[in-house]
Design a protein around this motif. Structure first.
Motif, short mmCIF file in Angstrom:
data_model
loop_
_atom_site.label_atom_id
_atom_site.label_comp_id
_atom_site.label_asym_id
_atom_site.label_seq_id
_atom_site.Cartn_x
_atom_site.Cartn_y
_atom_site.Cartn_z
N ASP A 325 0.82 -1.14 -0.11
CA ASP A 325 -0.06 -0.11 0.04
C ASP A 325 0.99 1.22 0.13
O ASP A 325 2.12 1.25 0.65
N PHE A 326 0.34 2.33 -0.59
CA PHE A 326 1.19 3.47 -0.66
C PHE A 326 1.31 4.08 0.77
O PHE A 326 2.37 4.54 1.06
N SER A 327 0.21 4.02 1.35
CA SER A 327 0.21 4.72 2.99
C SER A 327 1.05 3.83 3.72
O SER A 327 1.95 4.62 4.40
N LEU A 328 1.22 2.83 3.63
CA LEU A 328 2.31 1.98 4.60
C LEU A 328 3.78 2.19 3.91
O LEU A 328 4.51 2.69 4.94
N LEU A 329 3.79 2.41 2.71
CA LEU A 329 5.23 2.72 2.06
C LEU A 329 5.55 3.90 2.55
O LEU A 329 6.79 4.38 2.80
N GLN A 330 4.76 5.05 2.56
CA GLN A 330 5.01 6.35 3.09
C GLN A 330 5.65 6.37 4.31
O GLN A 330 6.12 7.15 4.61
N ALA A 331 4.77 5.60 5.10
CA ALA A 331 5.14 5.68 6.80
C ALA A 331 6.48 5.13 6.76
O ALA A 331 7.20 5.58 7.60
N ALA A 358 -4.80 3.50 -7.32
CA ALA A 358 -4.37 4.60 -6.72
C ALA A 358 -3.43 4.45 -5.18
O ALA A 358 -2.58 5.19 -4.91
N GLU A 359 -3.95 3.44 -4.44
CA GLU A 359 -3.44 3.02 -3.13
C GLU A 359 -2.45 1.83 -3.42
O GLU A 359 -1.65 1.84 -2.44
N ARG A 360 -2.56 1.02 -4.35
CA ARG A 360 -1.86 -0.31 -4.05
C ARG A 360 -0.96 -0.35 -5.46
O ARG A 360 -1.31 -0.28 -6.36
N PHE A 361 0.23 -0.95 -5.08
CA PHE A 361 1.21 -1.42 -6.26
C PHE A 361 1.61 -2.74 -6.02
O PHE A 361 1.48 -3.30 -5.02
N ALA A 362 2.13 -3.17 -7.11
CA ALA A 362 2.62 -4.64 -6.88
C ALA A 362 4.05 -4.79 -7.86
O ALA A 362 4.27 -4.08 -8.81
N PHE A 363 4.93 -5.75 -7.44
CA PHE A 363 6.22 -6.08 -8.20
C PHE A 363 5.38 -6.74 -9.50
O PHE A 363 4.60 -7.74 -9.60
N ARG A 364 6.09 -6.46 -10.38
CA ARG A 364 5.96 -7.13 -11.78
C ARG A 364 6.04 -8.65 -11.73
O ARG A 364 5.06 -9.05 -12.53
N HIS A 365 7.01 -9.33 -10.85
CA HIS A 365 7.13 -10.36 -11.13
C HIS A 365 7.71 -10.78 -9.57
O HIS A 365 8.40 -10.01 -9.07
N GLU A 366 7.21 -12.07 -8.89
CA GLU A 366 7.46 -12.36 -7.71
C GLU A 366 8.98 -12.70 -7.58
O GLU A 366 9.69 -12.53 -6.39
N LEU A 367 9.51 -13.17 -8.70
CA LEU A 367 11.01 -13.45 -8.85
C LEU A 367 11.95 -12.21 -8.61
O LEU A 367 12.91 -12.00 -7.97
N THR A 368 11.33 -11.09 -8.98
CA THR A 368 11.94 -9.73 -8.68
C THR A 368 11.99 -9.33 -7.38
O THR A 368 13.05 -8.95 -6.64
N ARG A 369 10.94 -9.44 -6.68
CA ARG A 369 10.93 -9.09 -5.23
C ARG A 369 11.65 -10.08 -4.48
O ARG A 369 12.52 -9.58 -3.56
N GLN A 370 11.81 -11.66 -4.69
CA GLN A 370 12.60 -12.39 -3.94
C GLN A 370 14.08 -12.11 -4.17
O GLN A 370 15.00 -12.33 -3.22
N ALA A 371 14.53 -11.84 -5.33
CA ALA A 371 15.84 -11.25 -5.67
C ALA A 371 16.43 -10.26 -4.89
O ALA A 371 17.45 -10.21 -4.22
N ILE A 372 15.40 -9.25 -4.64
CA ILE A 372 15.90 -7.95 -3.76
C ILE A 372 15.82 -8.46 -2.28
O ILE A 372 16.64 -8.18 -1.28
N SER A 373 14.88 -9.12 -1.90
CA SER A 373 14.94 -9.56 -0.44
C SER A 373 16.00 -10.38 -0.11
O SER A 373 16.74 -10.31 1.09
N ALA A 374 16.53 -11.25 -0.91
CA ALA A 374 17.72 -12.42 -0.76
C ALA A 374 19.02 -11.37 -0.49
O ALA A 374 19.81 -12.23 0.04
N GLN A 375 18.96 -10.15 -0.85
CA GLN A 375 20.23 -9.57 -0.78
C GLN A 375 20.55 -8.97 0.65
O GLN A 375 21.48 -8.55 1.04
N LEU A 376 19.38 -8.91 1.44
CA LEU A 376 19.55 -8.52 2.94
C LEU A 376 20.08 -9.66 3.75
O LEU A 376 19.67 -10.72 3.72
N LEU A 377 20.71 -9.14 4.91
CA LEU A 377 21.02 -9.98 5.90
C LEU A 377 19.70 -10.22 6.78
O LEU A 377 18.79 -9.51 6.68
N VAL A 378 19.97 -11.39 7.68
CA VAL A 378 18.67 -11.62 8.27
C VAL A 378 18.21 -10.64 9.29
O VAL A 378 17.15 -10.19 9.27
N ARG A 379 19.22 -9.98 9.94
CA ARG A 379 19.01 -9.09 10.90
C ARG A 379 18.52 -7.53 10.31
O ARG A 379 17.71 -7.21 10.67
#
Length: 1005
Positions: A325-331, A358-379
């Protein structure tokens, strides 16, 4: 010329899917004509499922077909009805409030459970009263079905649910239920899933769709080398095909996966090395794609070209979920609206995310989201999850319940155990109440882990709740482990009420595996309830122990306990308790041999279940009623009654329909078995065999030993009827084995009786004697239906062993028992045994009376397998007395019944085997004197009667025969009546079979 990074690197057309597109367009056309269907689209991640669905959606929009869209996401397996709630939000958000008010079916109160944020604020909205989980699920299924098929102003609909591999099990159950109705609706149901990520719930859905032939499936394969070249040309907008070496290298690196093709091209574009003409060299691809087989590398290369603030926004979005959601991302980002919009537009331009509203966006592909998340450390991920929890709580203070799924997920991932515990517990309870066991298991497991992390002792309520979910899923060992933990914790806390419930839980669980163990738990529960001042718990305990006694073949004790429970429930005016007690009382009465009392109690229980909306209870009552209303295998030692075969089949078919609608696999297997028993009585061997195979597959799948015993027993009965002793014996051996594993005396000894009977049919009396050893006490009184079956088979064994005195004694003892049980009348099987024993003893007059009575009883019951054998027995008796004409008449009637039965057997080999074995038991016609031959050539029929029989065999009605012979229709009716009487036949089909066998029908017809 350098390729512009502002130009979308997206293929504008669908490549390589011409056949699938043509089929989908045809399906849309059929939807416009009012014909619905279900289509599955499967394939690996990125192979183009969403692209194909998007093309179908666009085509539907152009045709004016209403589109409903739901999406599954990775966390959704722990959320009941997640894709359906997504579909509701997408549709309801576009409708003005007045639409709800004028169309209550669209915004039914039940839907408030799934989308409370949209429905709860409607004028006059009242939440529905809570129901039992199964009833709650049924109510939601009905509301969802009405919403989907009853949309206003649109007679044709396209419903899409993508990524079913991430769906919760309850949504899959609903989709199966909907698929069964699609054919009668102008609805195209389009479902997609990853073929390499099929879990148990999805596997079951696919198996059911395949078994019932409810869906067409397209499995998308990677693109060919030529298709990749065409995709490359279309994506880059080239006037001519790209260089062959570059296209070949791209195909090799991406293995024909369309998503990987686009991502690799995007990585080259952002690197500034992608030429805008067809002369791109292969080495450029190789130099700038270090790990081209992984989309992760392509995504990260593109991330390097977007601004740091936009990368931060994208990372926050990746942790928030596939949709955000846009509002959550803004916060989370702490940015002004204009600033955040600028960064999101940058991400949209980079083709990483798409705008849904107007309020909601989505990743074009789930593989994209997973690739970004995988770059972060667990903490790092945990810290971001914590930020999300705090942002949701801050943004939606006072309405956290609506956002409970997000709060439970992010709190657990963040390791905020003190919050994860209550959130997961509440979500698990909701899932269990909505009959979504897999989602409940996920949430309760999170809650139990949170309990452990905060250092609290085991929470018995959580373990019991998860155990219940495991039990519904059929995971016996894991359910037992949780129940034991809960019971031990209750005992340690001196929580008597919870300990009592734990004992009942374990007793119910063990019924599917070991009746002896189950009985131990039920006794303990009864003893504990007796110490409590709680009549309802005591009545429930009495019922459970009573049903255990019934299955252990002690129906008299069972009836006493059920009567006590019934009195308590009636005093409490507990309608559910009354219905369940009547159901169990009917079982006990039937096991005691009182069929009429059982029927009355079952009918009363069924009426109560209908009034209560208890569909599971109704399934059980109706399926059990069916065989009692006809001459089924289990009532062969009870007197003849007018058959109600049509009613019996209807009751079982209704039970089967309901079981399938509510997704109750155990109930479905039971209803199939009982339906097959009724079909055998009807003589519909082909459908009975198919029904039994279907029921057996389910019983094996859920490992239900009781239903495996019943199904194999019914198979055995069919093969006994058809004189196939080896097949019958094999099935009865399986039934006996499963009954022994279950440990229920009633099942064990009933299966033993059937196995002994099959051994006798196969001329193996020694085997029959070994099976019956220690099960039949010659002088002990008969008290139960099971004992009557054992003694009847024992009598048949004694007759086969040339011991007619013991055979006669056995028959008379069972007849006396049935009379005392309130079932007076002629019992065809026992009177046959009695007559044959009397004939062997030389008491021919008594034998004739018994056999004639048995023959009429078999006719009344419509038991053809017994009827033809009785004709043979009477023929043998008459022949021994020199009554040759009467003997021949009985043999003729026997052959006619055999031919009628043979005509109803669809399997050619089985039909031939039956005819050969049956006719071999009927003596051939003997040479008579001329005078006798003239009078008995056709069973004593006159020339006119033979002529009428010939026309009957040709399929003519009485009116048509009258016209052909120039006689009155009443005269034809008289002739056909005389034919049946003289030949001992009961139907026109038997007359026709006899006429064919006698050669009265010319071969040219």
């Amino acid at each position: 010329m350098t390729f512009s990074t502002e130009k979308p690197v997206v293929c504008p057309i669908v490549i390589g899917r011409d056949d699938e597109i043509a089929a989908l367009e045809q399906a849309l056309g059929q939807t416009l004509e009012g014909h619905g269907q279900t289509i599955l689209i499967a394939g690996e991640a990125g192979v183009g499922k969403s692209r194909l669905i998007a093309a179908t959606r666009a085509r539907a929009d152009r045709l004016g077909i209403l589109r409903l869209q739901g999406q599954c996401f990775e966390p959704d397996a722990a959320l009941p009805y997640a894709p359906l709630a997504d579909l509701l939000r997408a549709r309801l958000a576009d409708l003005p409030p007045e639409t709800f008010a004028s169309n209550p079916g669209i915004a039914a109160p039940e839907l408030g459970r799934l989308v409370p944020e949209l429905v709860a604020a409607l004028p006059g909205y009242t939440p529905p009263a809570p129901l039992e989980p199964e009833q709650e699920k049924r109510r939601l299924f009905q509301a969802l079905t009405q919403f989907i098929v009853g949309q206003p102003n649109a007679s044709q609909r396209l419903m899409v649910v993508e990524d079913l591999h991430w769906s919760d099990d309850t949504s899959l159950e609903f989709l199966l239920s909907l698929a069964r109705r699609v054919a009668a609706q102008p609805l195209l149901l389009l479902l997609s899933y990853r073929s390499d990520e099929v879990g148990p719930g999805l596997r079951h859905l696919l198996a059911e769709l395949d078994r019932e032939r409810l869906a067409q499936e397209f499995v998308l394969k990677p693109l060919s080398r030529g298709d990749v070249g065409a995709m490359l040309q279309a994506t880059l907008g080239l006037a001519r095909p790209a260089r062959a070496d570059f296209a070949d290298a791209l195909y090799t690196l991406t293995e024909g996966n369309p998503f990987f093709v686009e991502e690799t091209l995007k990585s080259l574009a952002v690197a500034g090395v992608l030429s805008g003409n067809e002369n791109v060299e292969a080495r450029q691809l190789l130099n700038h794609s270090r790990t081209p087989r992984s989309v992760q590398d392509a995504v990260l290369r593109r991330l390097a070209r977007i601004s740091a603030p936009a990368q931060r926004v994208l990372t926050l979005a990746a942790i928030a979920g596939s949709r955000f959601d846009f509002s959550l991302l803004q916060a989370l980002a702490g940015q002004h609206e204009a600033e955040l919009l600028r960064h999101i537009k940058e991400l949209v331009g980079a083709q990483l995310v798409v705008e849904e509203s107007a309020e909601r966006f989505a990743f074009r592909h789930e593989l994209t989201r997973q690739a970004i998340s995988a770059q972060l450390l667990v903490r790092e991920r945990q810290a971001l999850h914590r930020e999300i929890v705090e942002a949701i709580e801050r943004l939606h203070a006072g309405s956290e319940e609506i956002h409970l799924p997000d709060l439970a997920y992010h709190a657990f991932e963040a390791g905020i155990w003190e919050k994860a515990l209550p959130y997961a517990r509440r979500l698990g309870e909701q899932a269990l109440a909505m009959n979504a066991p897999q989602a409940a298991i996920e949430q309760f497991t999170r809650a139990i882990e949170a309990t452990r992390q905060v250092g609290q002792p085991p929470d018995l309520a959580l373990y019991r709740a998860r155990g219940k979910a495991f039990e519904v899923r059929g995971e016996f060992e894991r359910a037992q482990d949780d129940y034991v933990v809960a019971l031990d914790a209750a005992r340690m806390a001196d929580d008597v009420a919870t300990a009592w419930q734990g004992l009942l839980d374990l007793g119910f669980l063990w019924l599917a595996r070991d009746f002896v163990r189950a009985g131990e738990f039920f006794r303990q529960a009864r003893d504990l309830a007796s110490q409590m001042d709680d009549p309802k718990r005591l009545a429930q305990s009495l019922n459970r122990l009573g049903n255990w006694f019934a299955n252990m073949d002690q129906p008299r004790q069972a009836q006493g306990l059920h009567q006590q429970a019934l009195a308590i429930f009636r005093e409490l005016d507990d309608q559910q308790g009354i219905a369940e007690t009547l159901d169990l009382l009917a079982v006990a009465a039937f096991f005691a041999g009182d069929r009429q009392r059982a029927i009355t109690a079952f009918e009363e229980a069924a009426a109560c279940y209908r009034a209560l909306g208890d569909r599971r209870g109704l399934v059980s009552a109706l399926a059990t009623l069916g065989p009692l209303h006809c001459f089924s295998r289990v009532v062969e030692t009870l007197p003849a009654v007018p058959p109600h075969t049509g009613q019996a089949v209807g009751e079982c078919e209704e039970a089967l329909t309901i079981a399938r609608e509510i997704g109750w696999r155990s109930g479905e297997a039971y209803a199939l078995c009982e339906l097959a028993a009724c079909l055998l009585t009807k003589g519909d061997y082909g459908r009975a065999q198919a029904t039994l195979h279907e029921g057996l597959a389910i019983a094996e799948e859920i490992e239900h030993r009781g239903w495996l015993t019943l199904t194999h027993s019914t198979f055995g009965k069919m093969y006994l009827d058809l004189l196939a002793p080896h097949a019958a014996r094999w099935h009865y051996e399986q039934a006996y084995r499963y009954a022994q594993e279950a440990g229920a005396n009633h099942l064990i000894e009933t299966a033993a009786a059937f196995l002994a009977e099959a051994s006798l049919l196969g001329h193996a009396p020694a085997r029959a004697e070994a099976v019956l050893q220690n099960l039949v006490a010659e002088e002990s009184p008969v008290e139960t239906l099971k004992q009557s079956l054992l003694l009847a088979v024992y009598g048949e064994l004694r007759l086969a062993r040339d011991d007619p005195d013991q055979a006669l004694r056995a028959a008379d003892r069972v007849i006396a028992w049935a009379d005392q049980a309130g079932e007076a009348g002629v019992i065809a099987r026992l009177w046959k045994l009695r007559g044959e024993a009397l004939a062997t003893l030389g008491r021919t007059a008594e034998a004739e009376v018994a056999l004639r009575a048995a023959r009429e009883a078999a006719r009344e019951q419509g038991s053809h397998p017994l009827l033809w054998q009785l004709h043979v027995s009477l023929g043998a008796l008459f022949q021994a007395q020199g009554r040759r004409e009467e003997a021949e008449r009985e043999y003729v009637a026997a052959r006619a019944v055999v031919e009628e039965m043979a005509a109803s057997i669809p399997d050619e080999a089985l039909r031939g085997q039956f005819r050969e074995n049956a006719l071999a038991r009927i003596p051939a016609s003997r040479q008579l004197s001329r005078r006798h031959a003239d009078g008995n050539r056709y069973g004593g029929l006159t020339a006119r009667e033979c002529e009428v029989a010939s026309w009957v065999a040709r399929g003519l009605s009485n009116r048509e025969i009258a016209e052909a012979l120039v006689i009155s229709e009443r005269t034809v009716e008289a002739h056909t009546g005389h034919i049946r009487d003289k030949l001992g036949l009961t139907s026109r089909a038997q007359v026709a079979a006899w006429a064919v066998a006698q050669g009265l029908v010319p071969d040219t017809l």
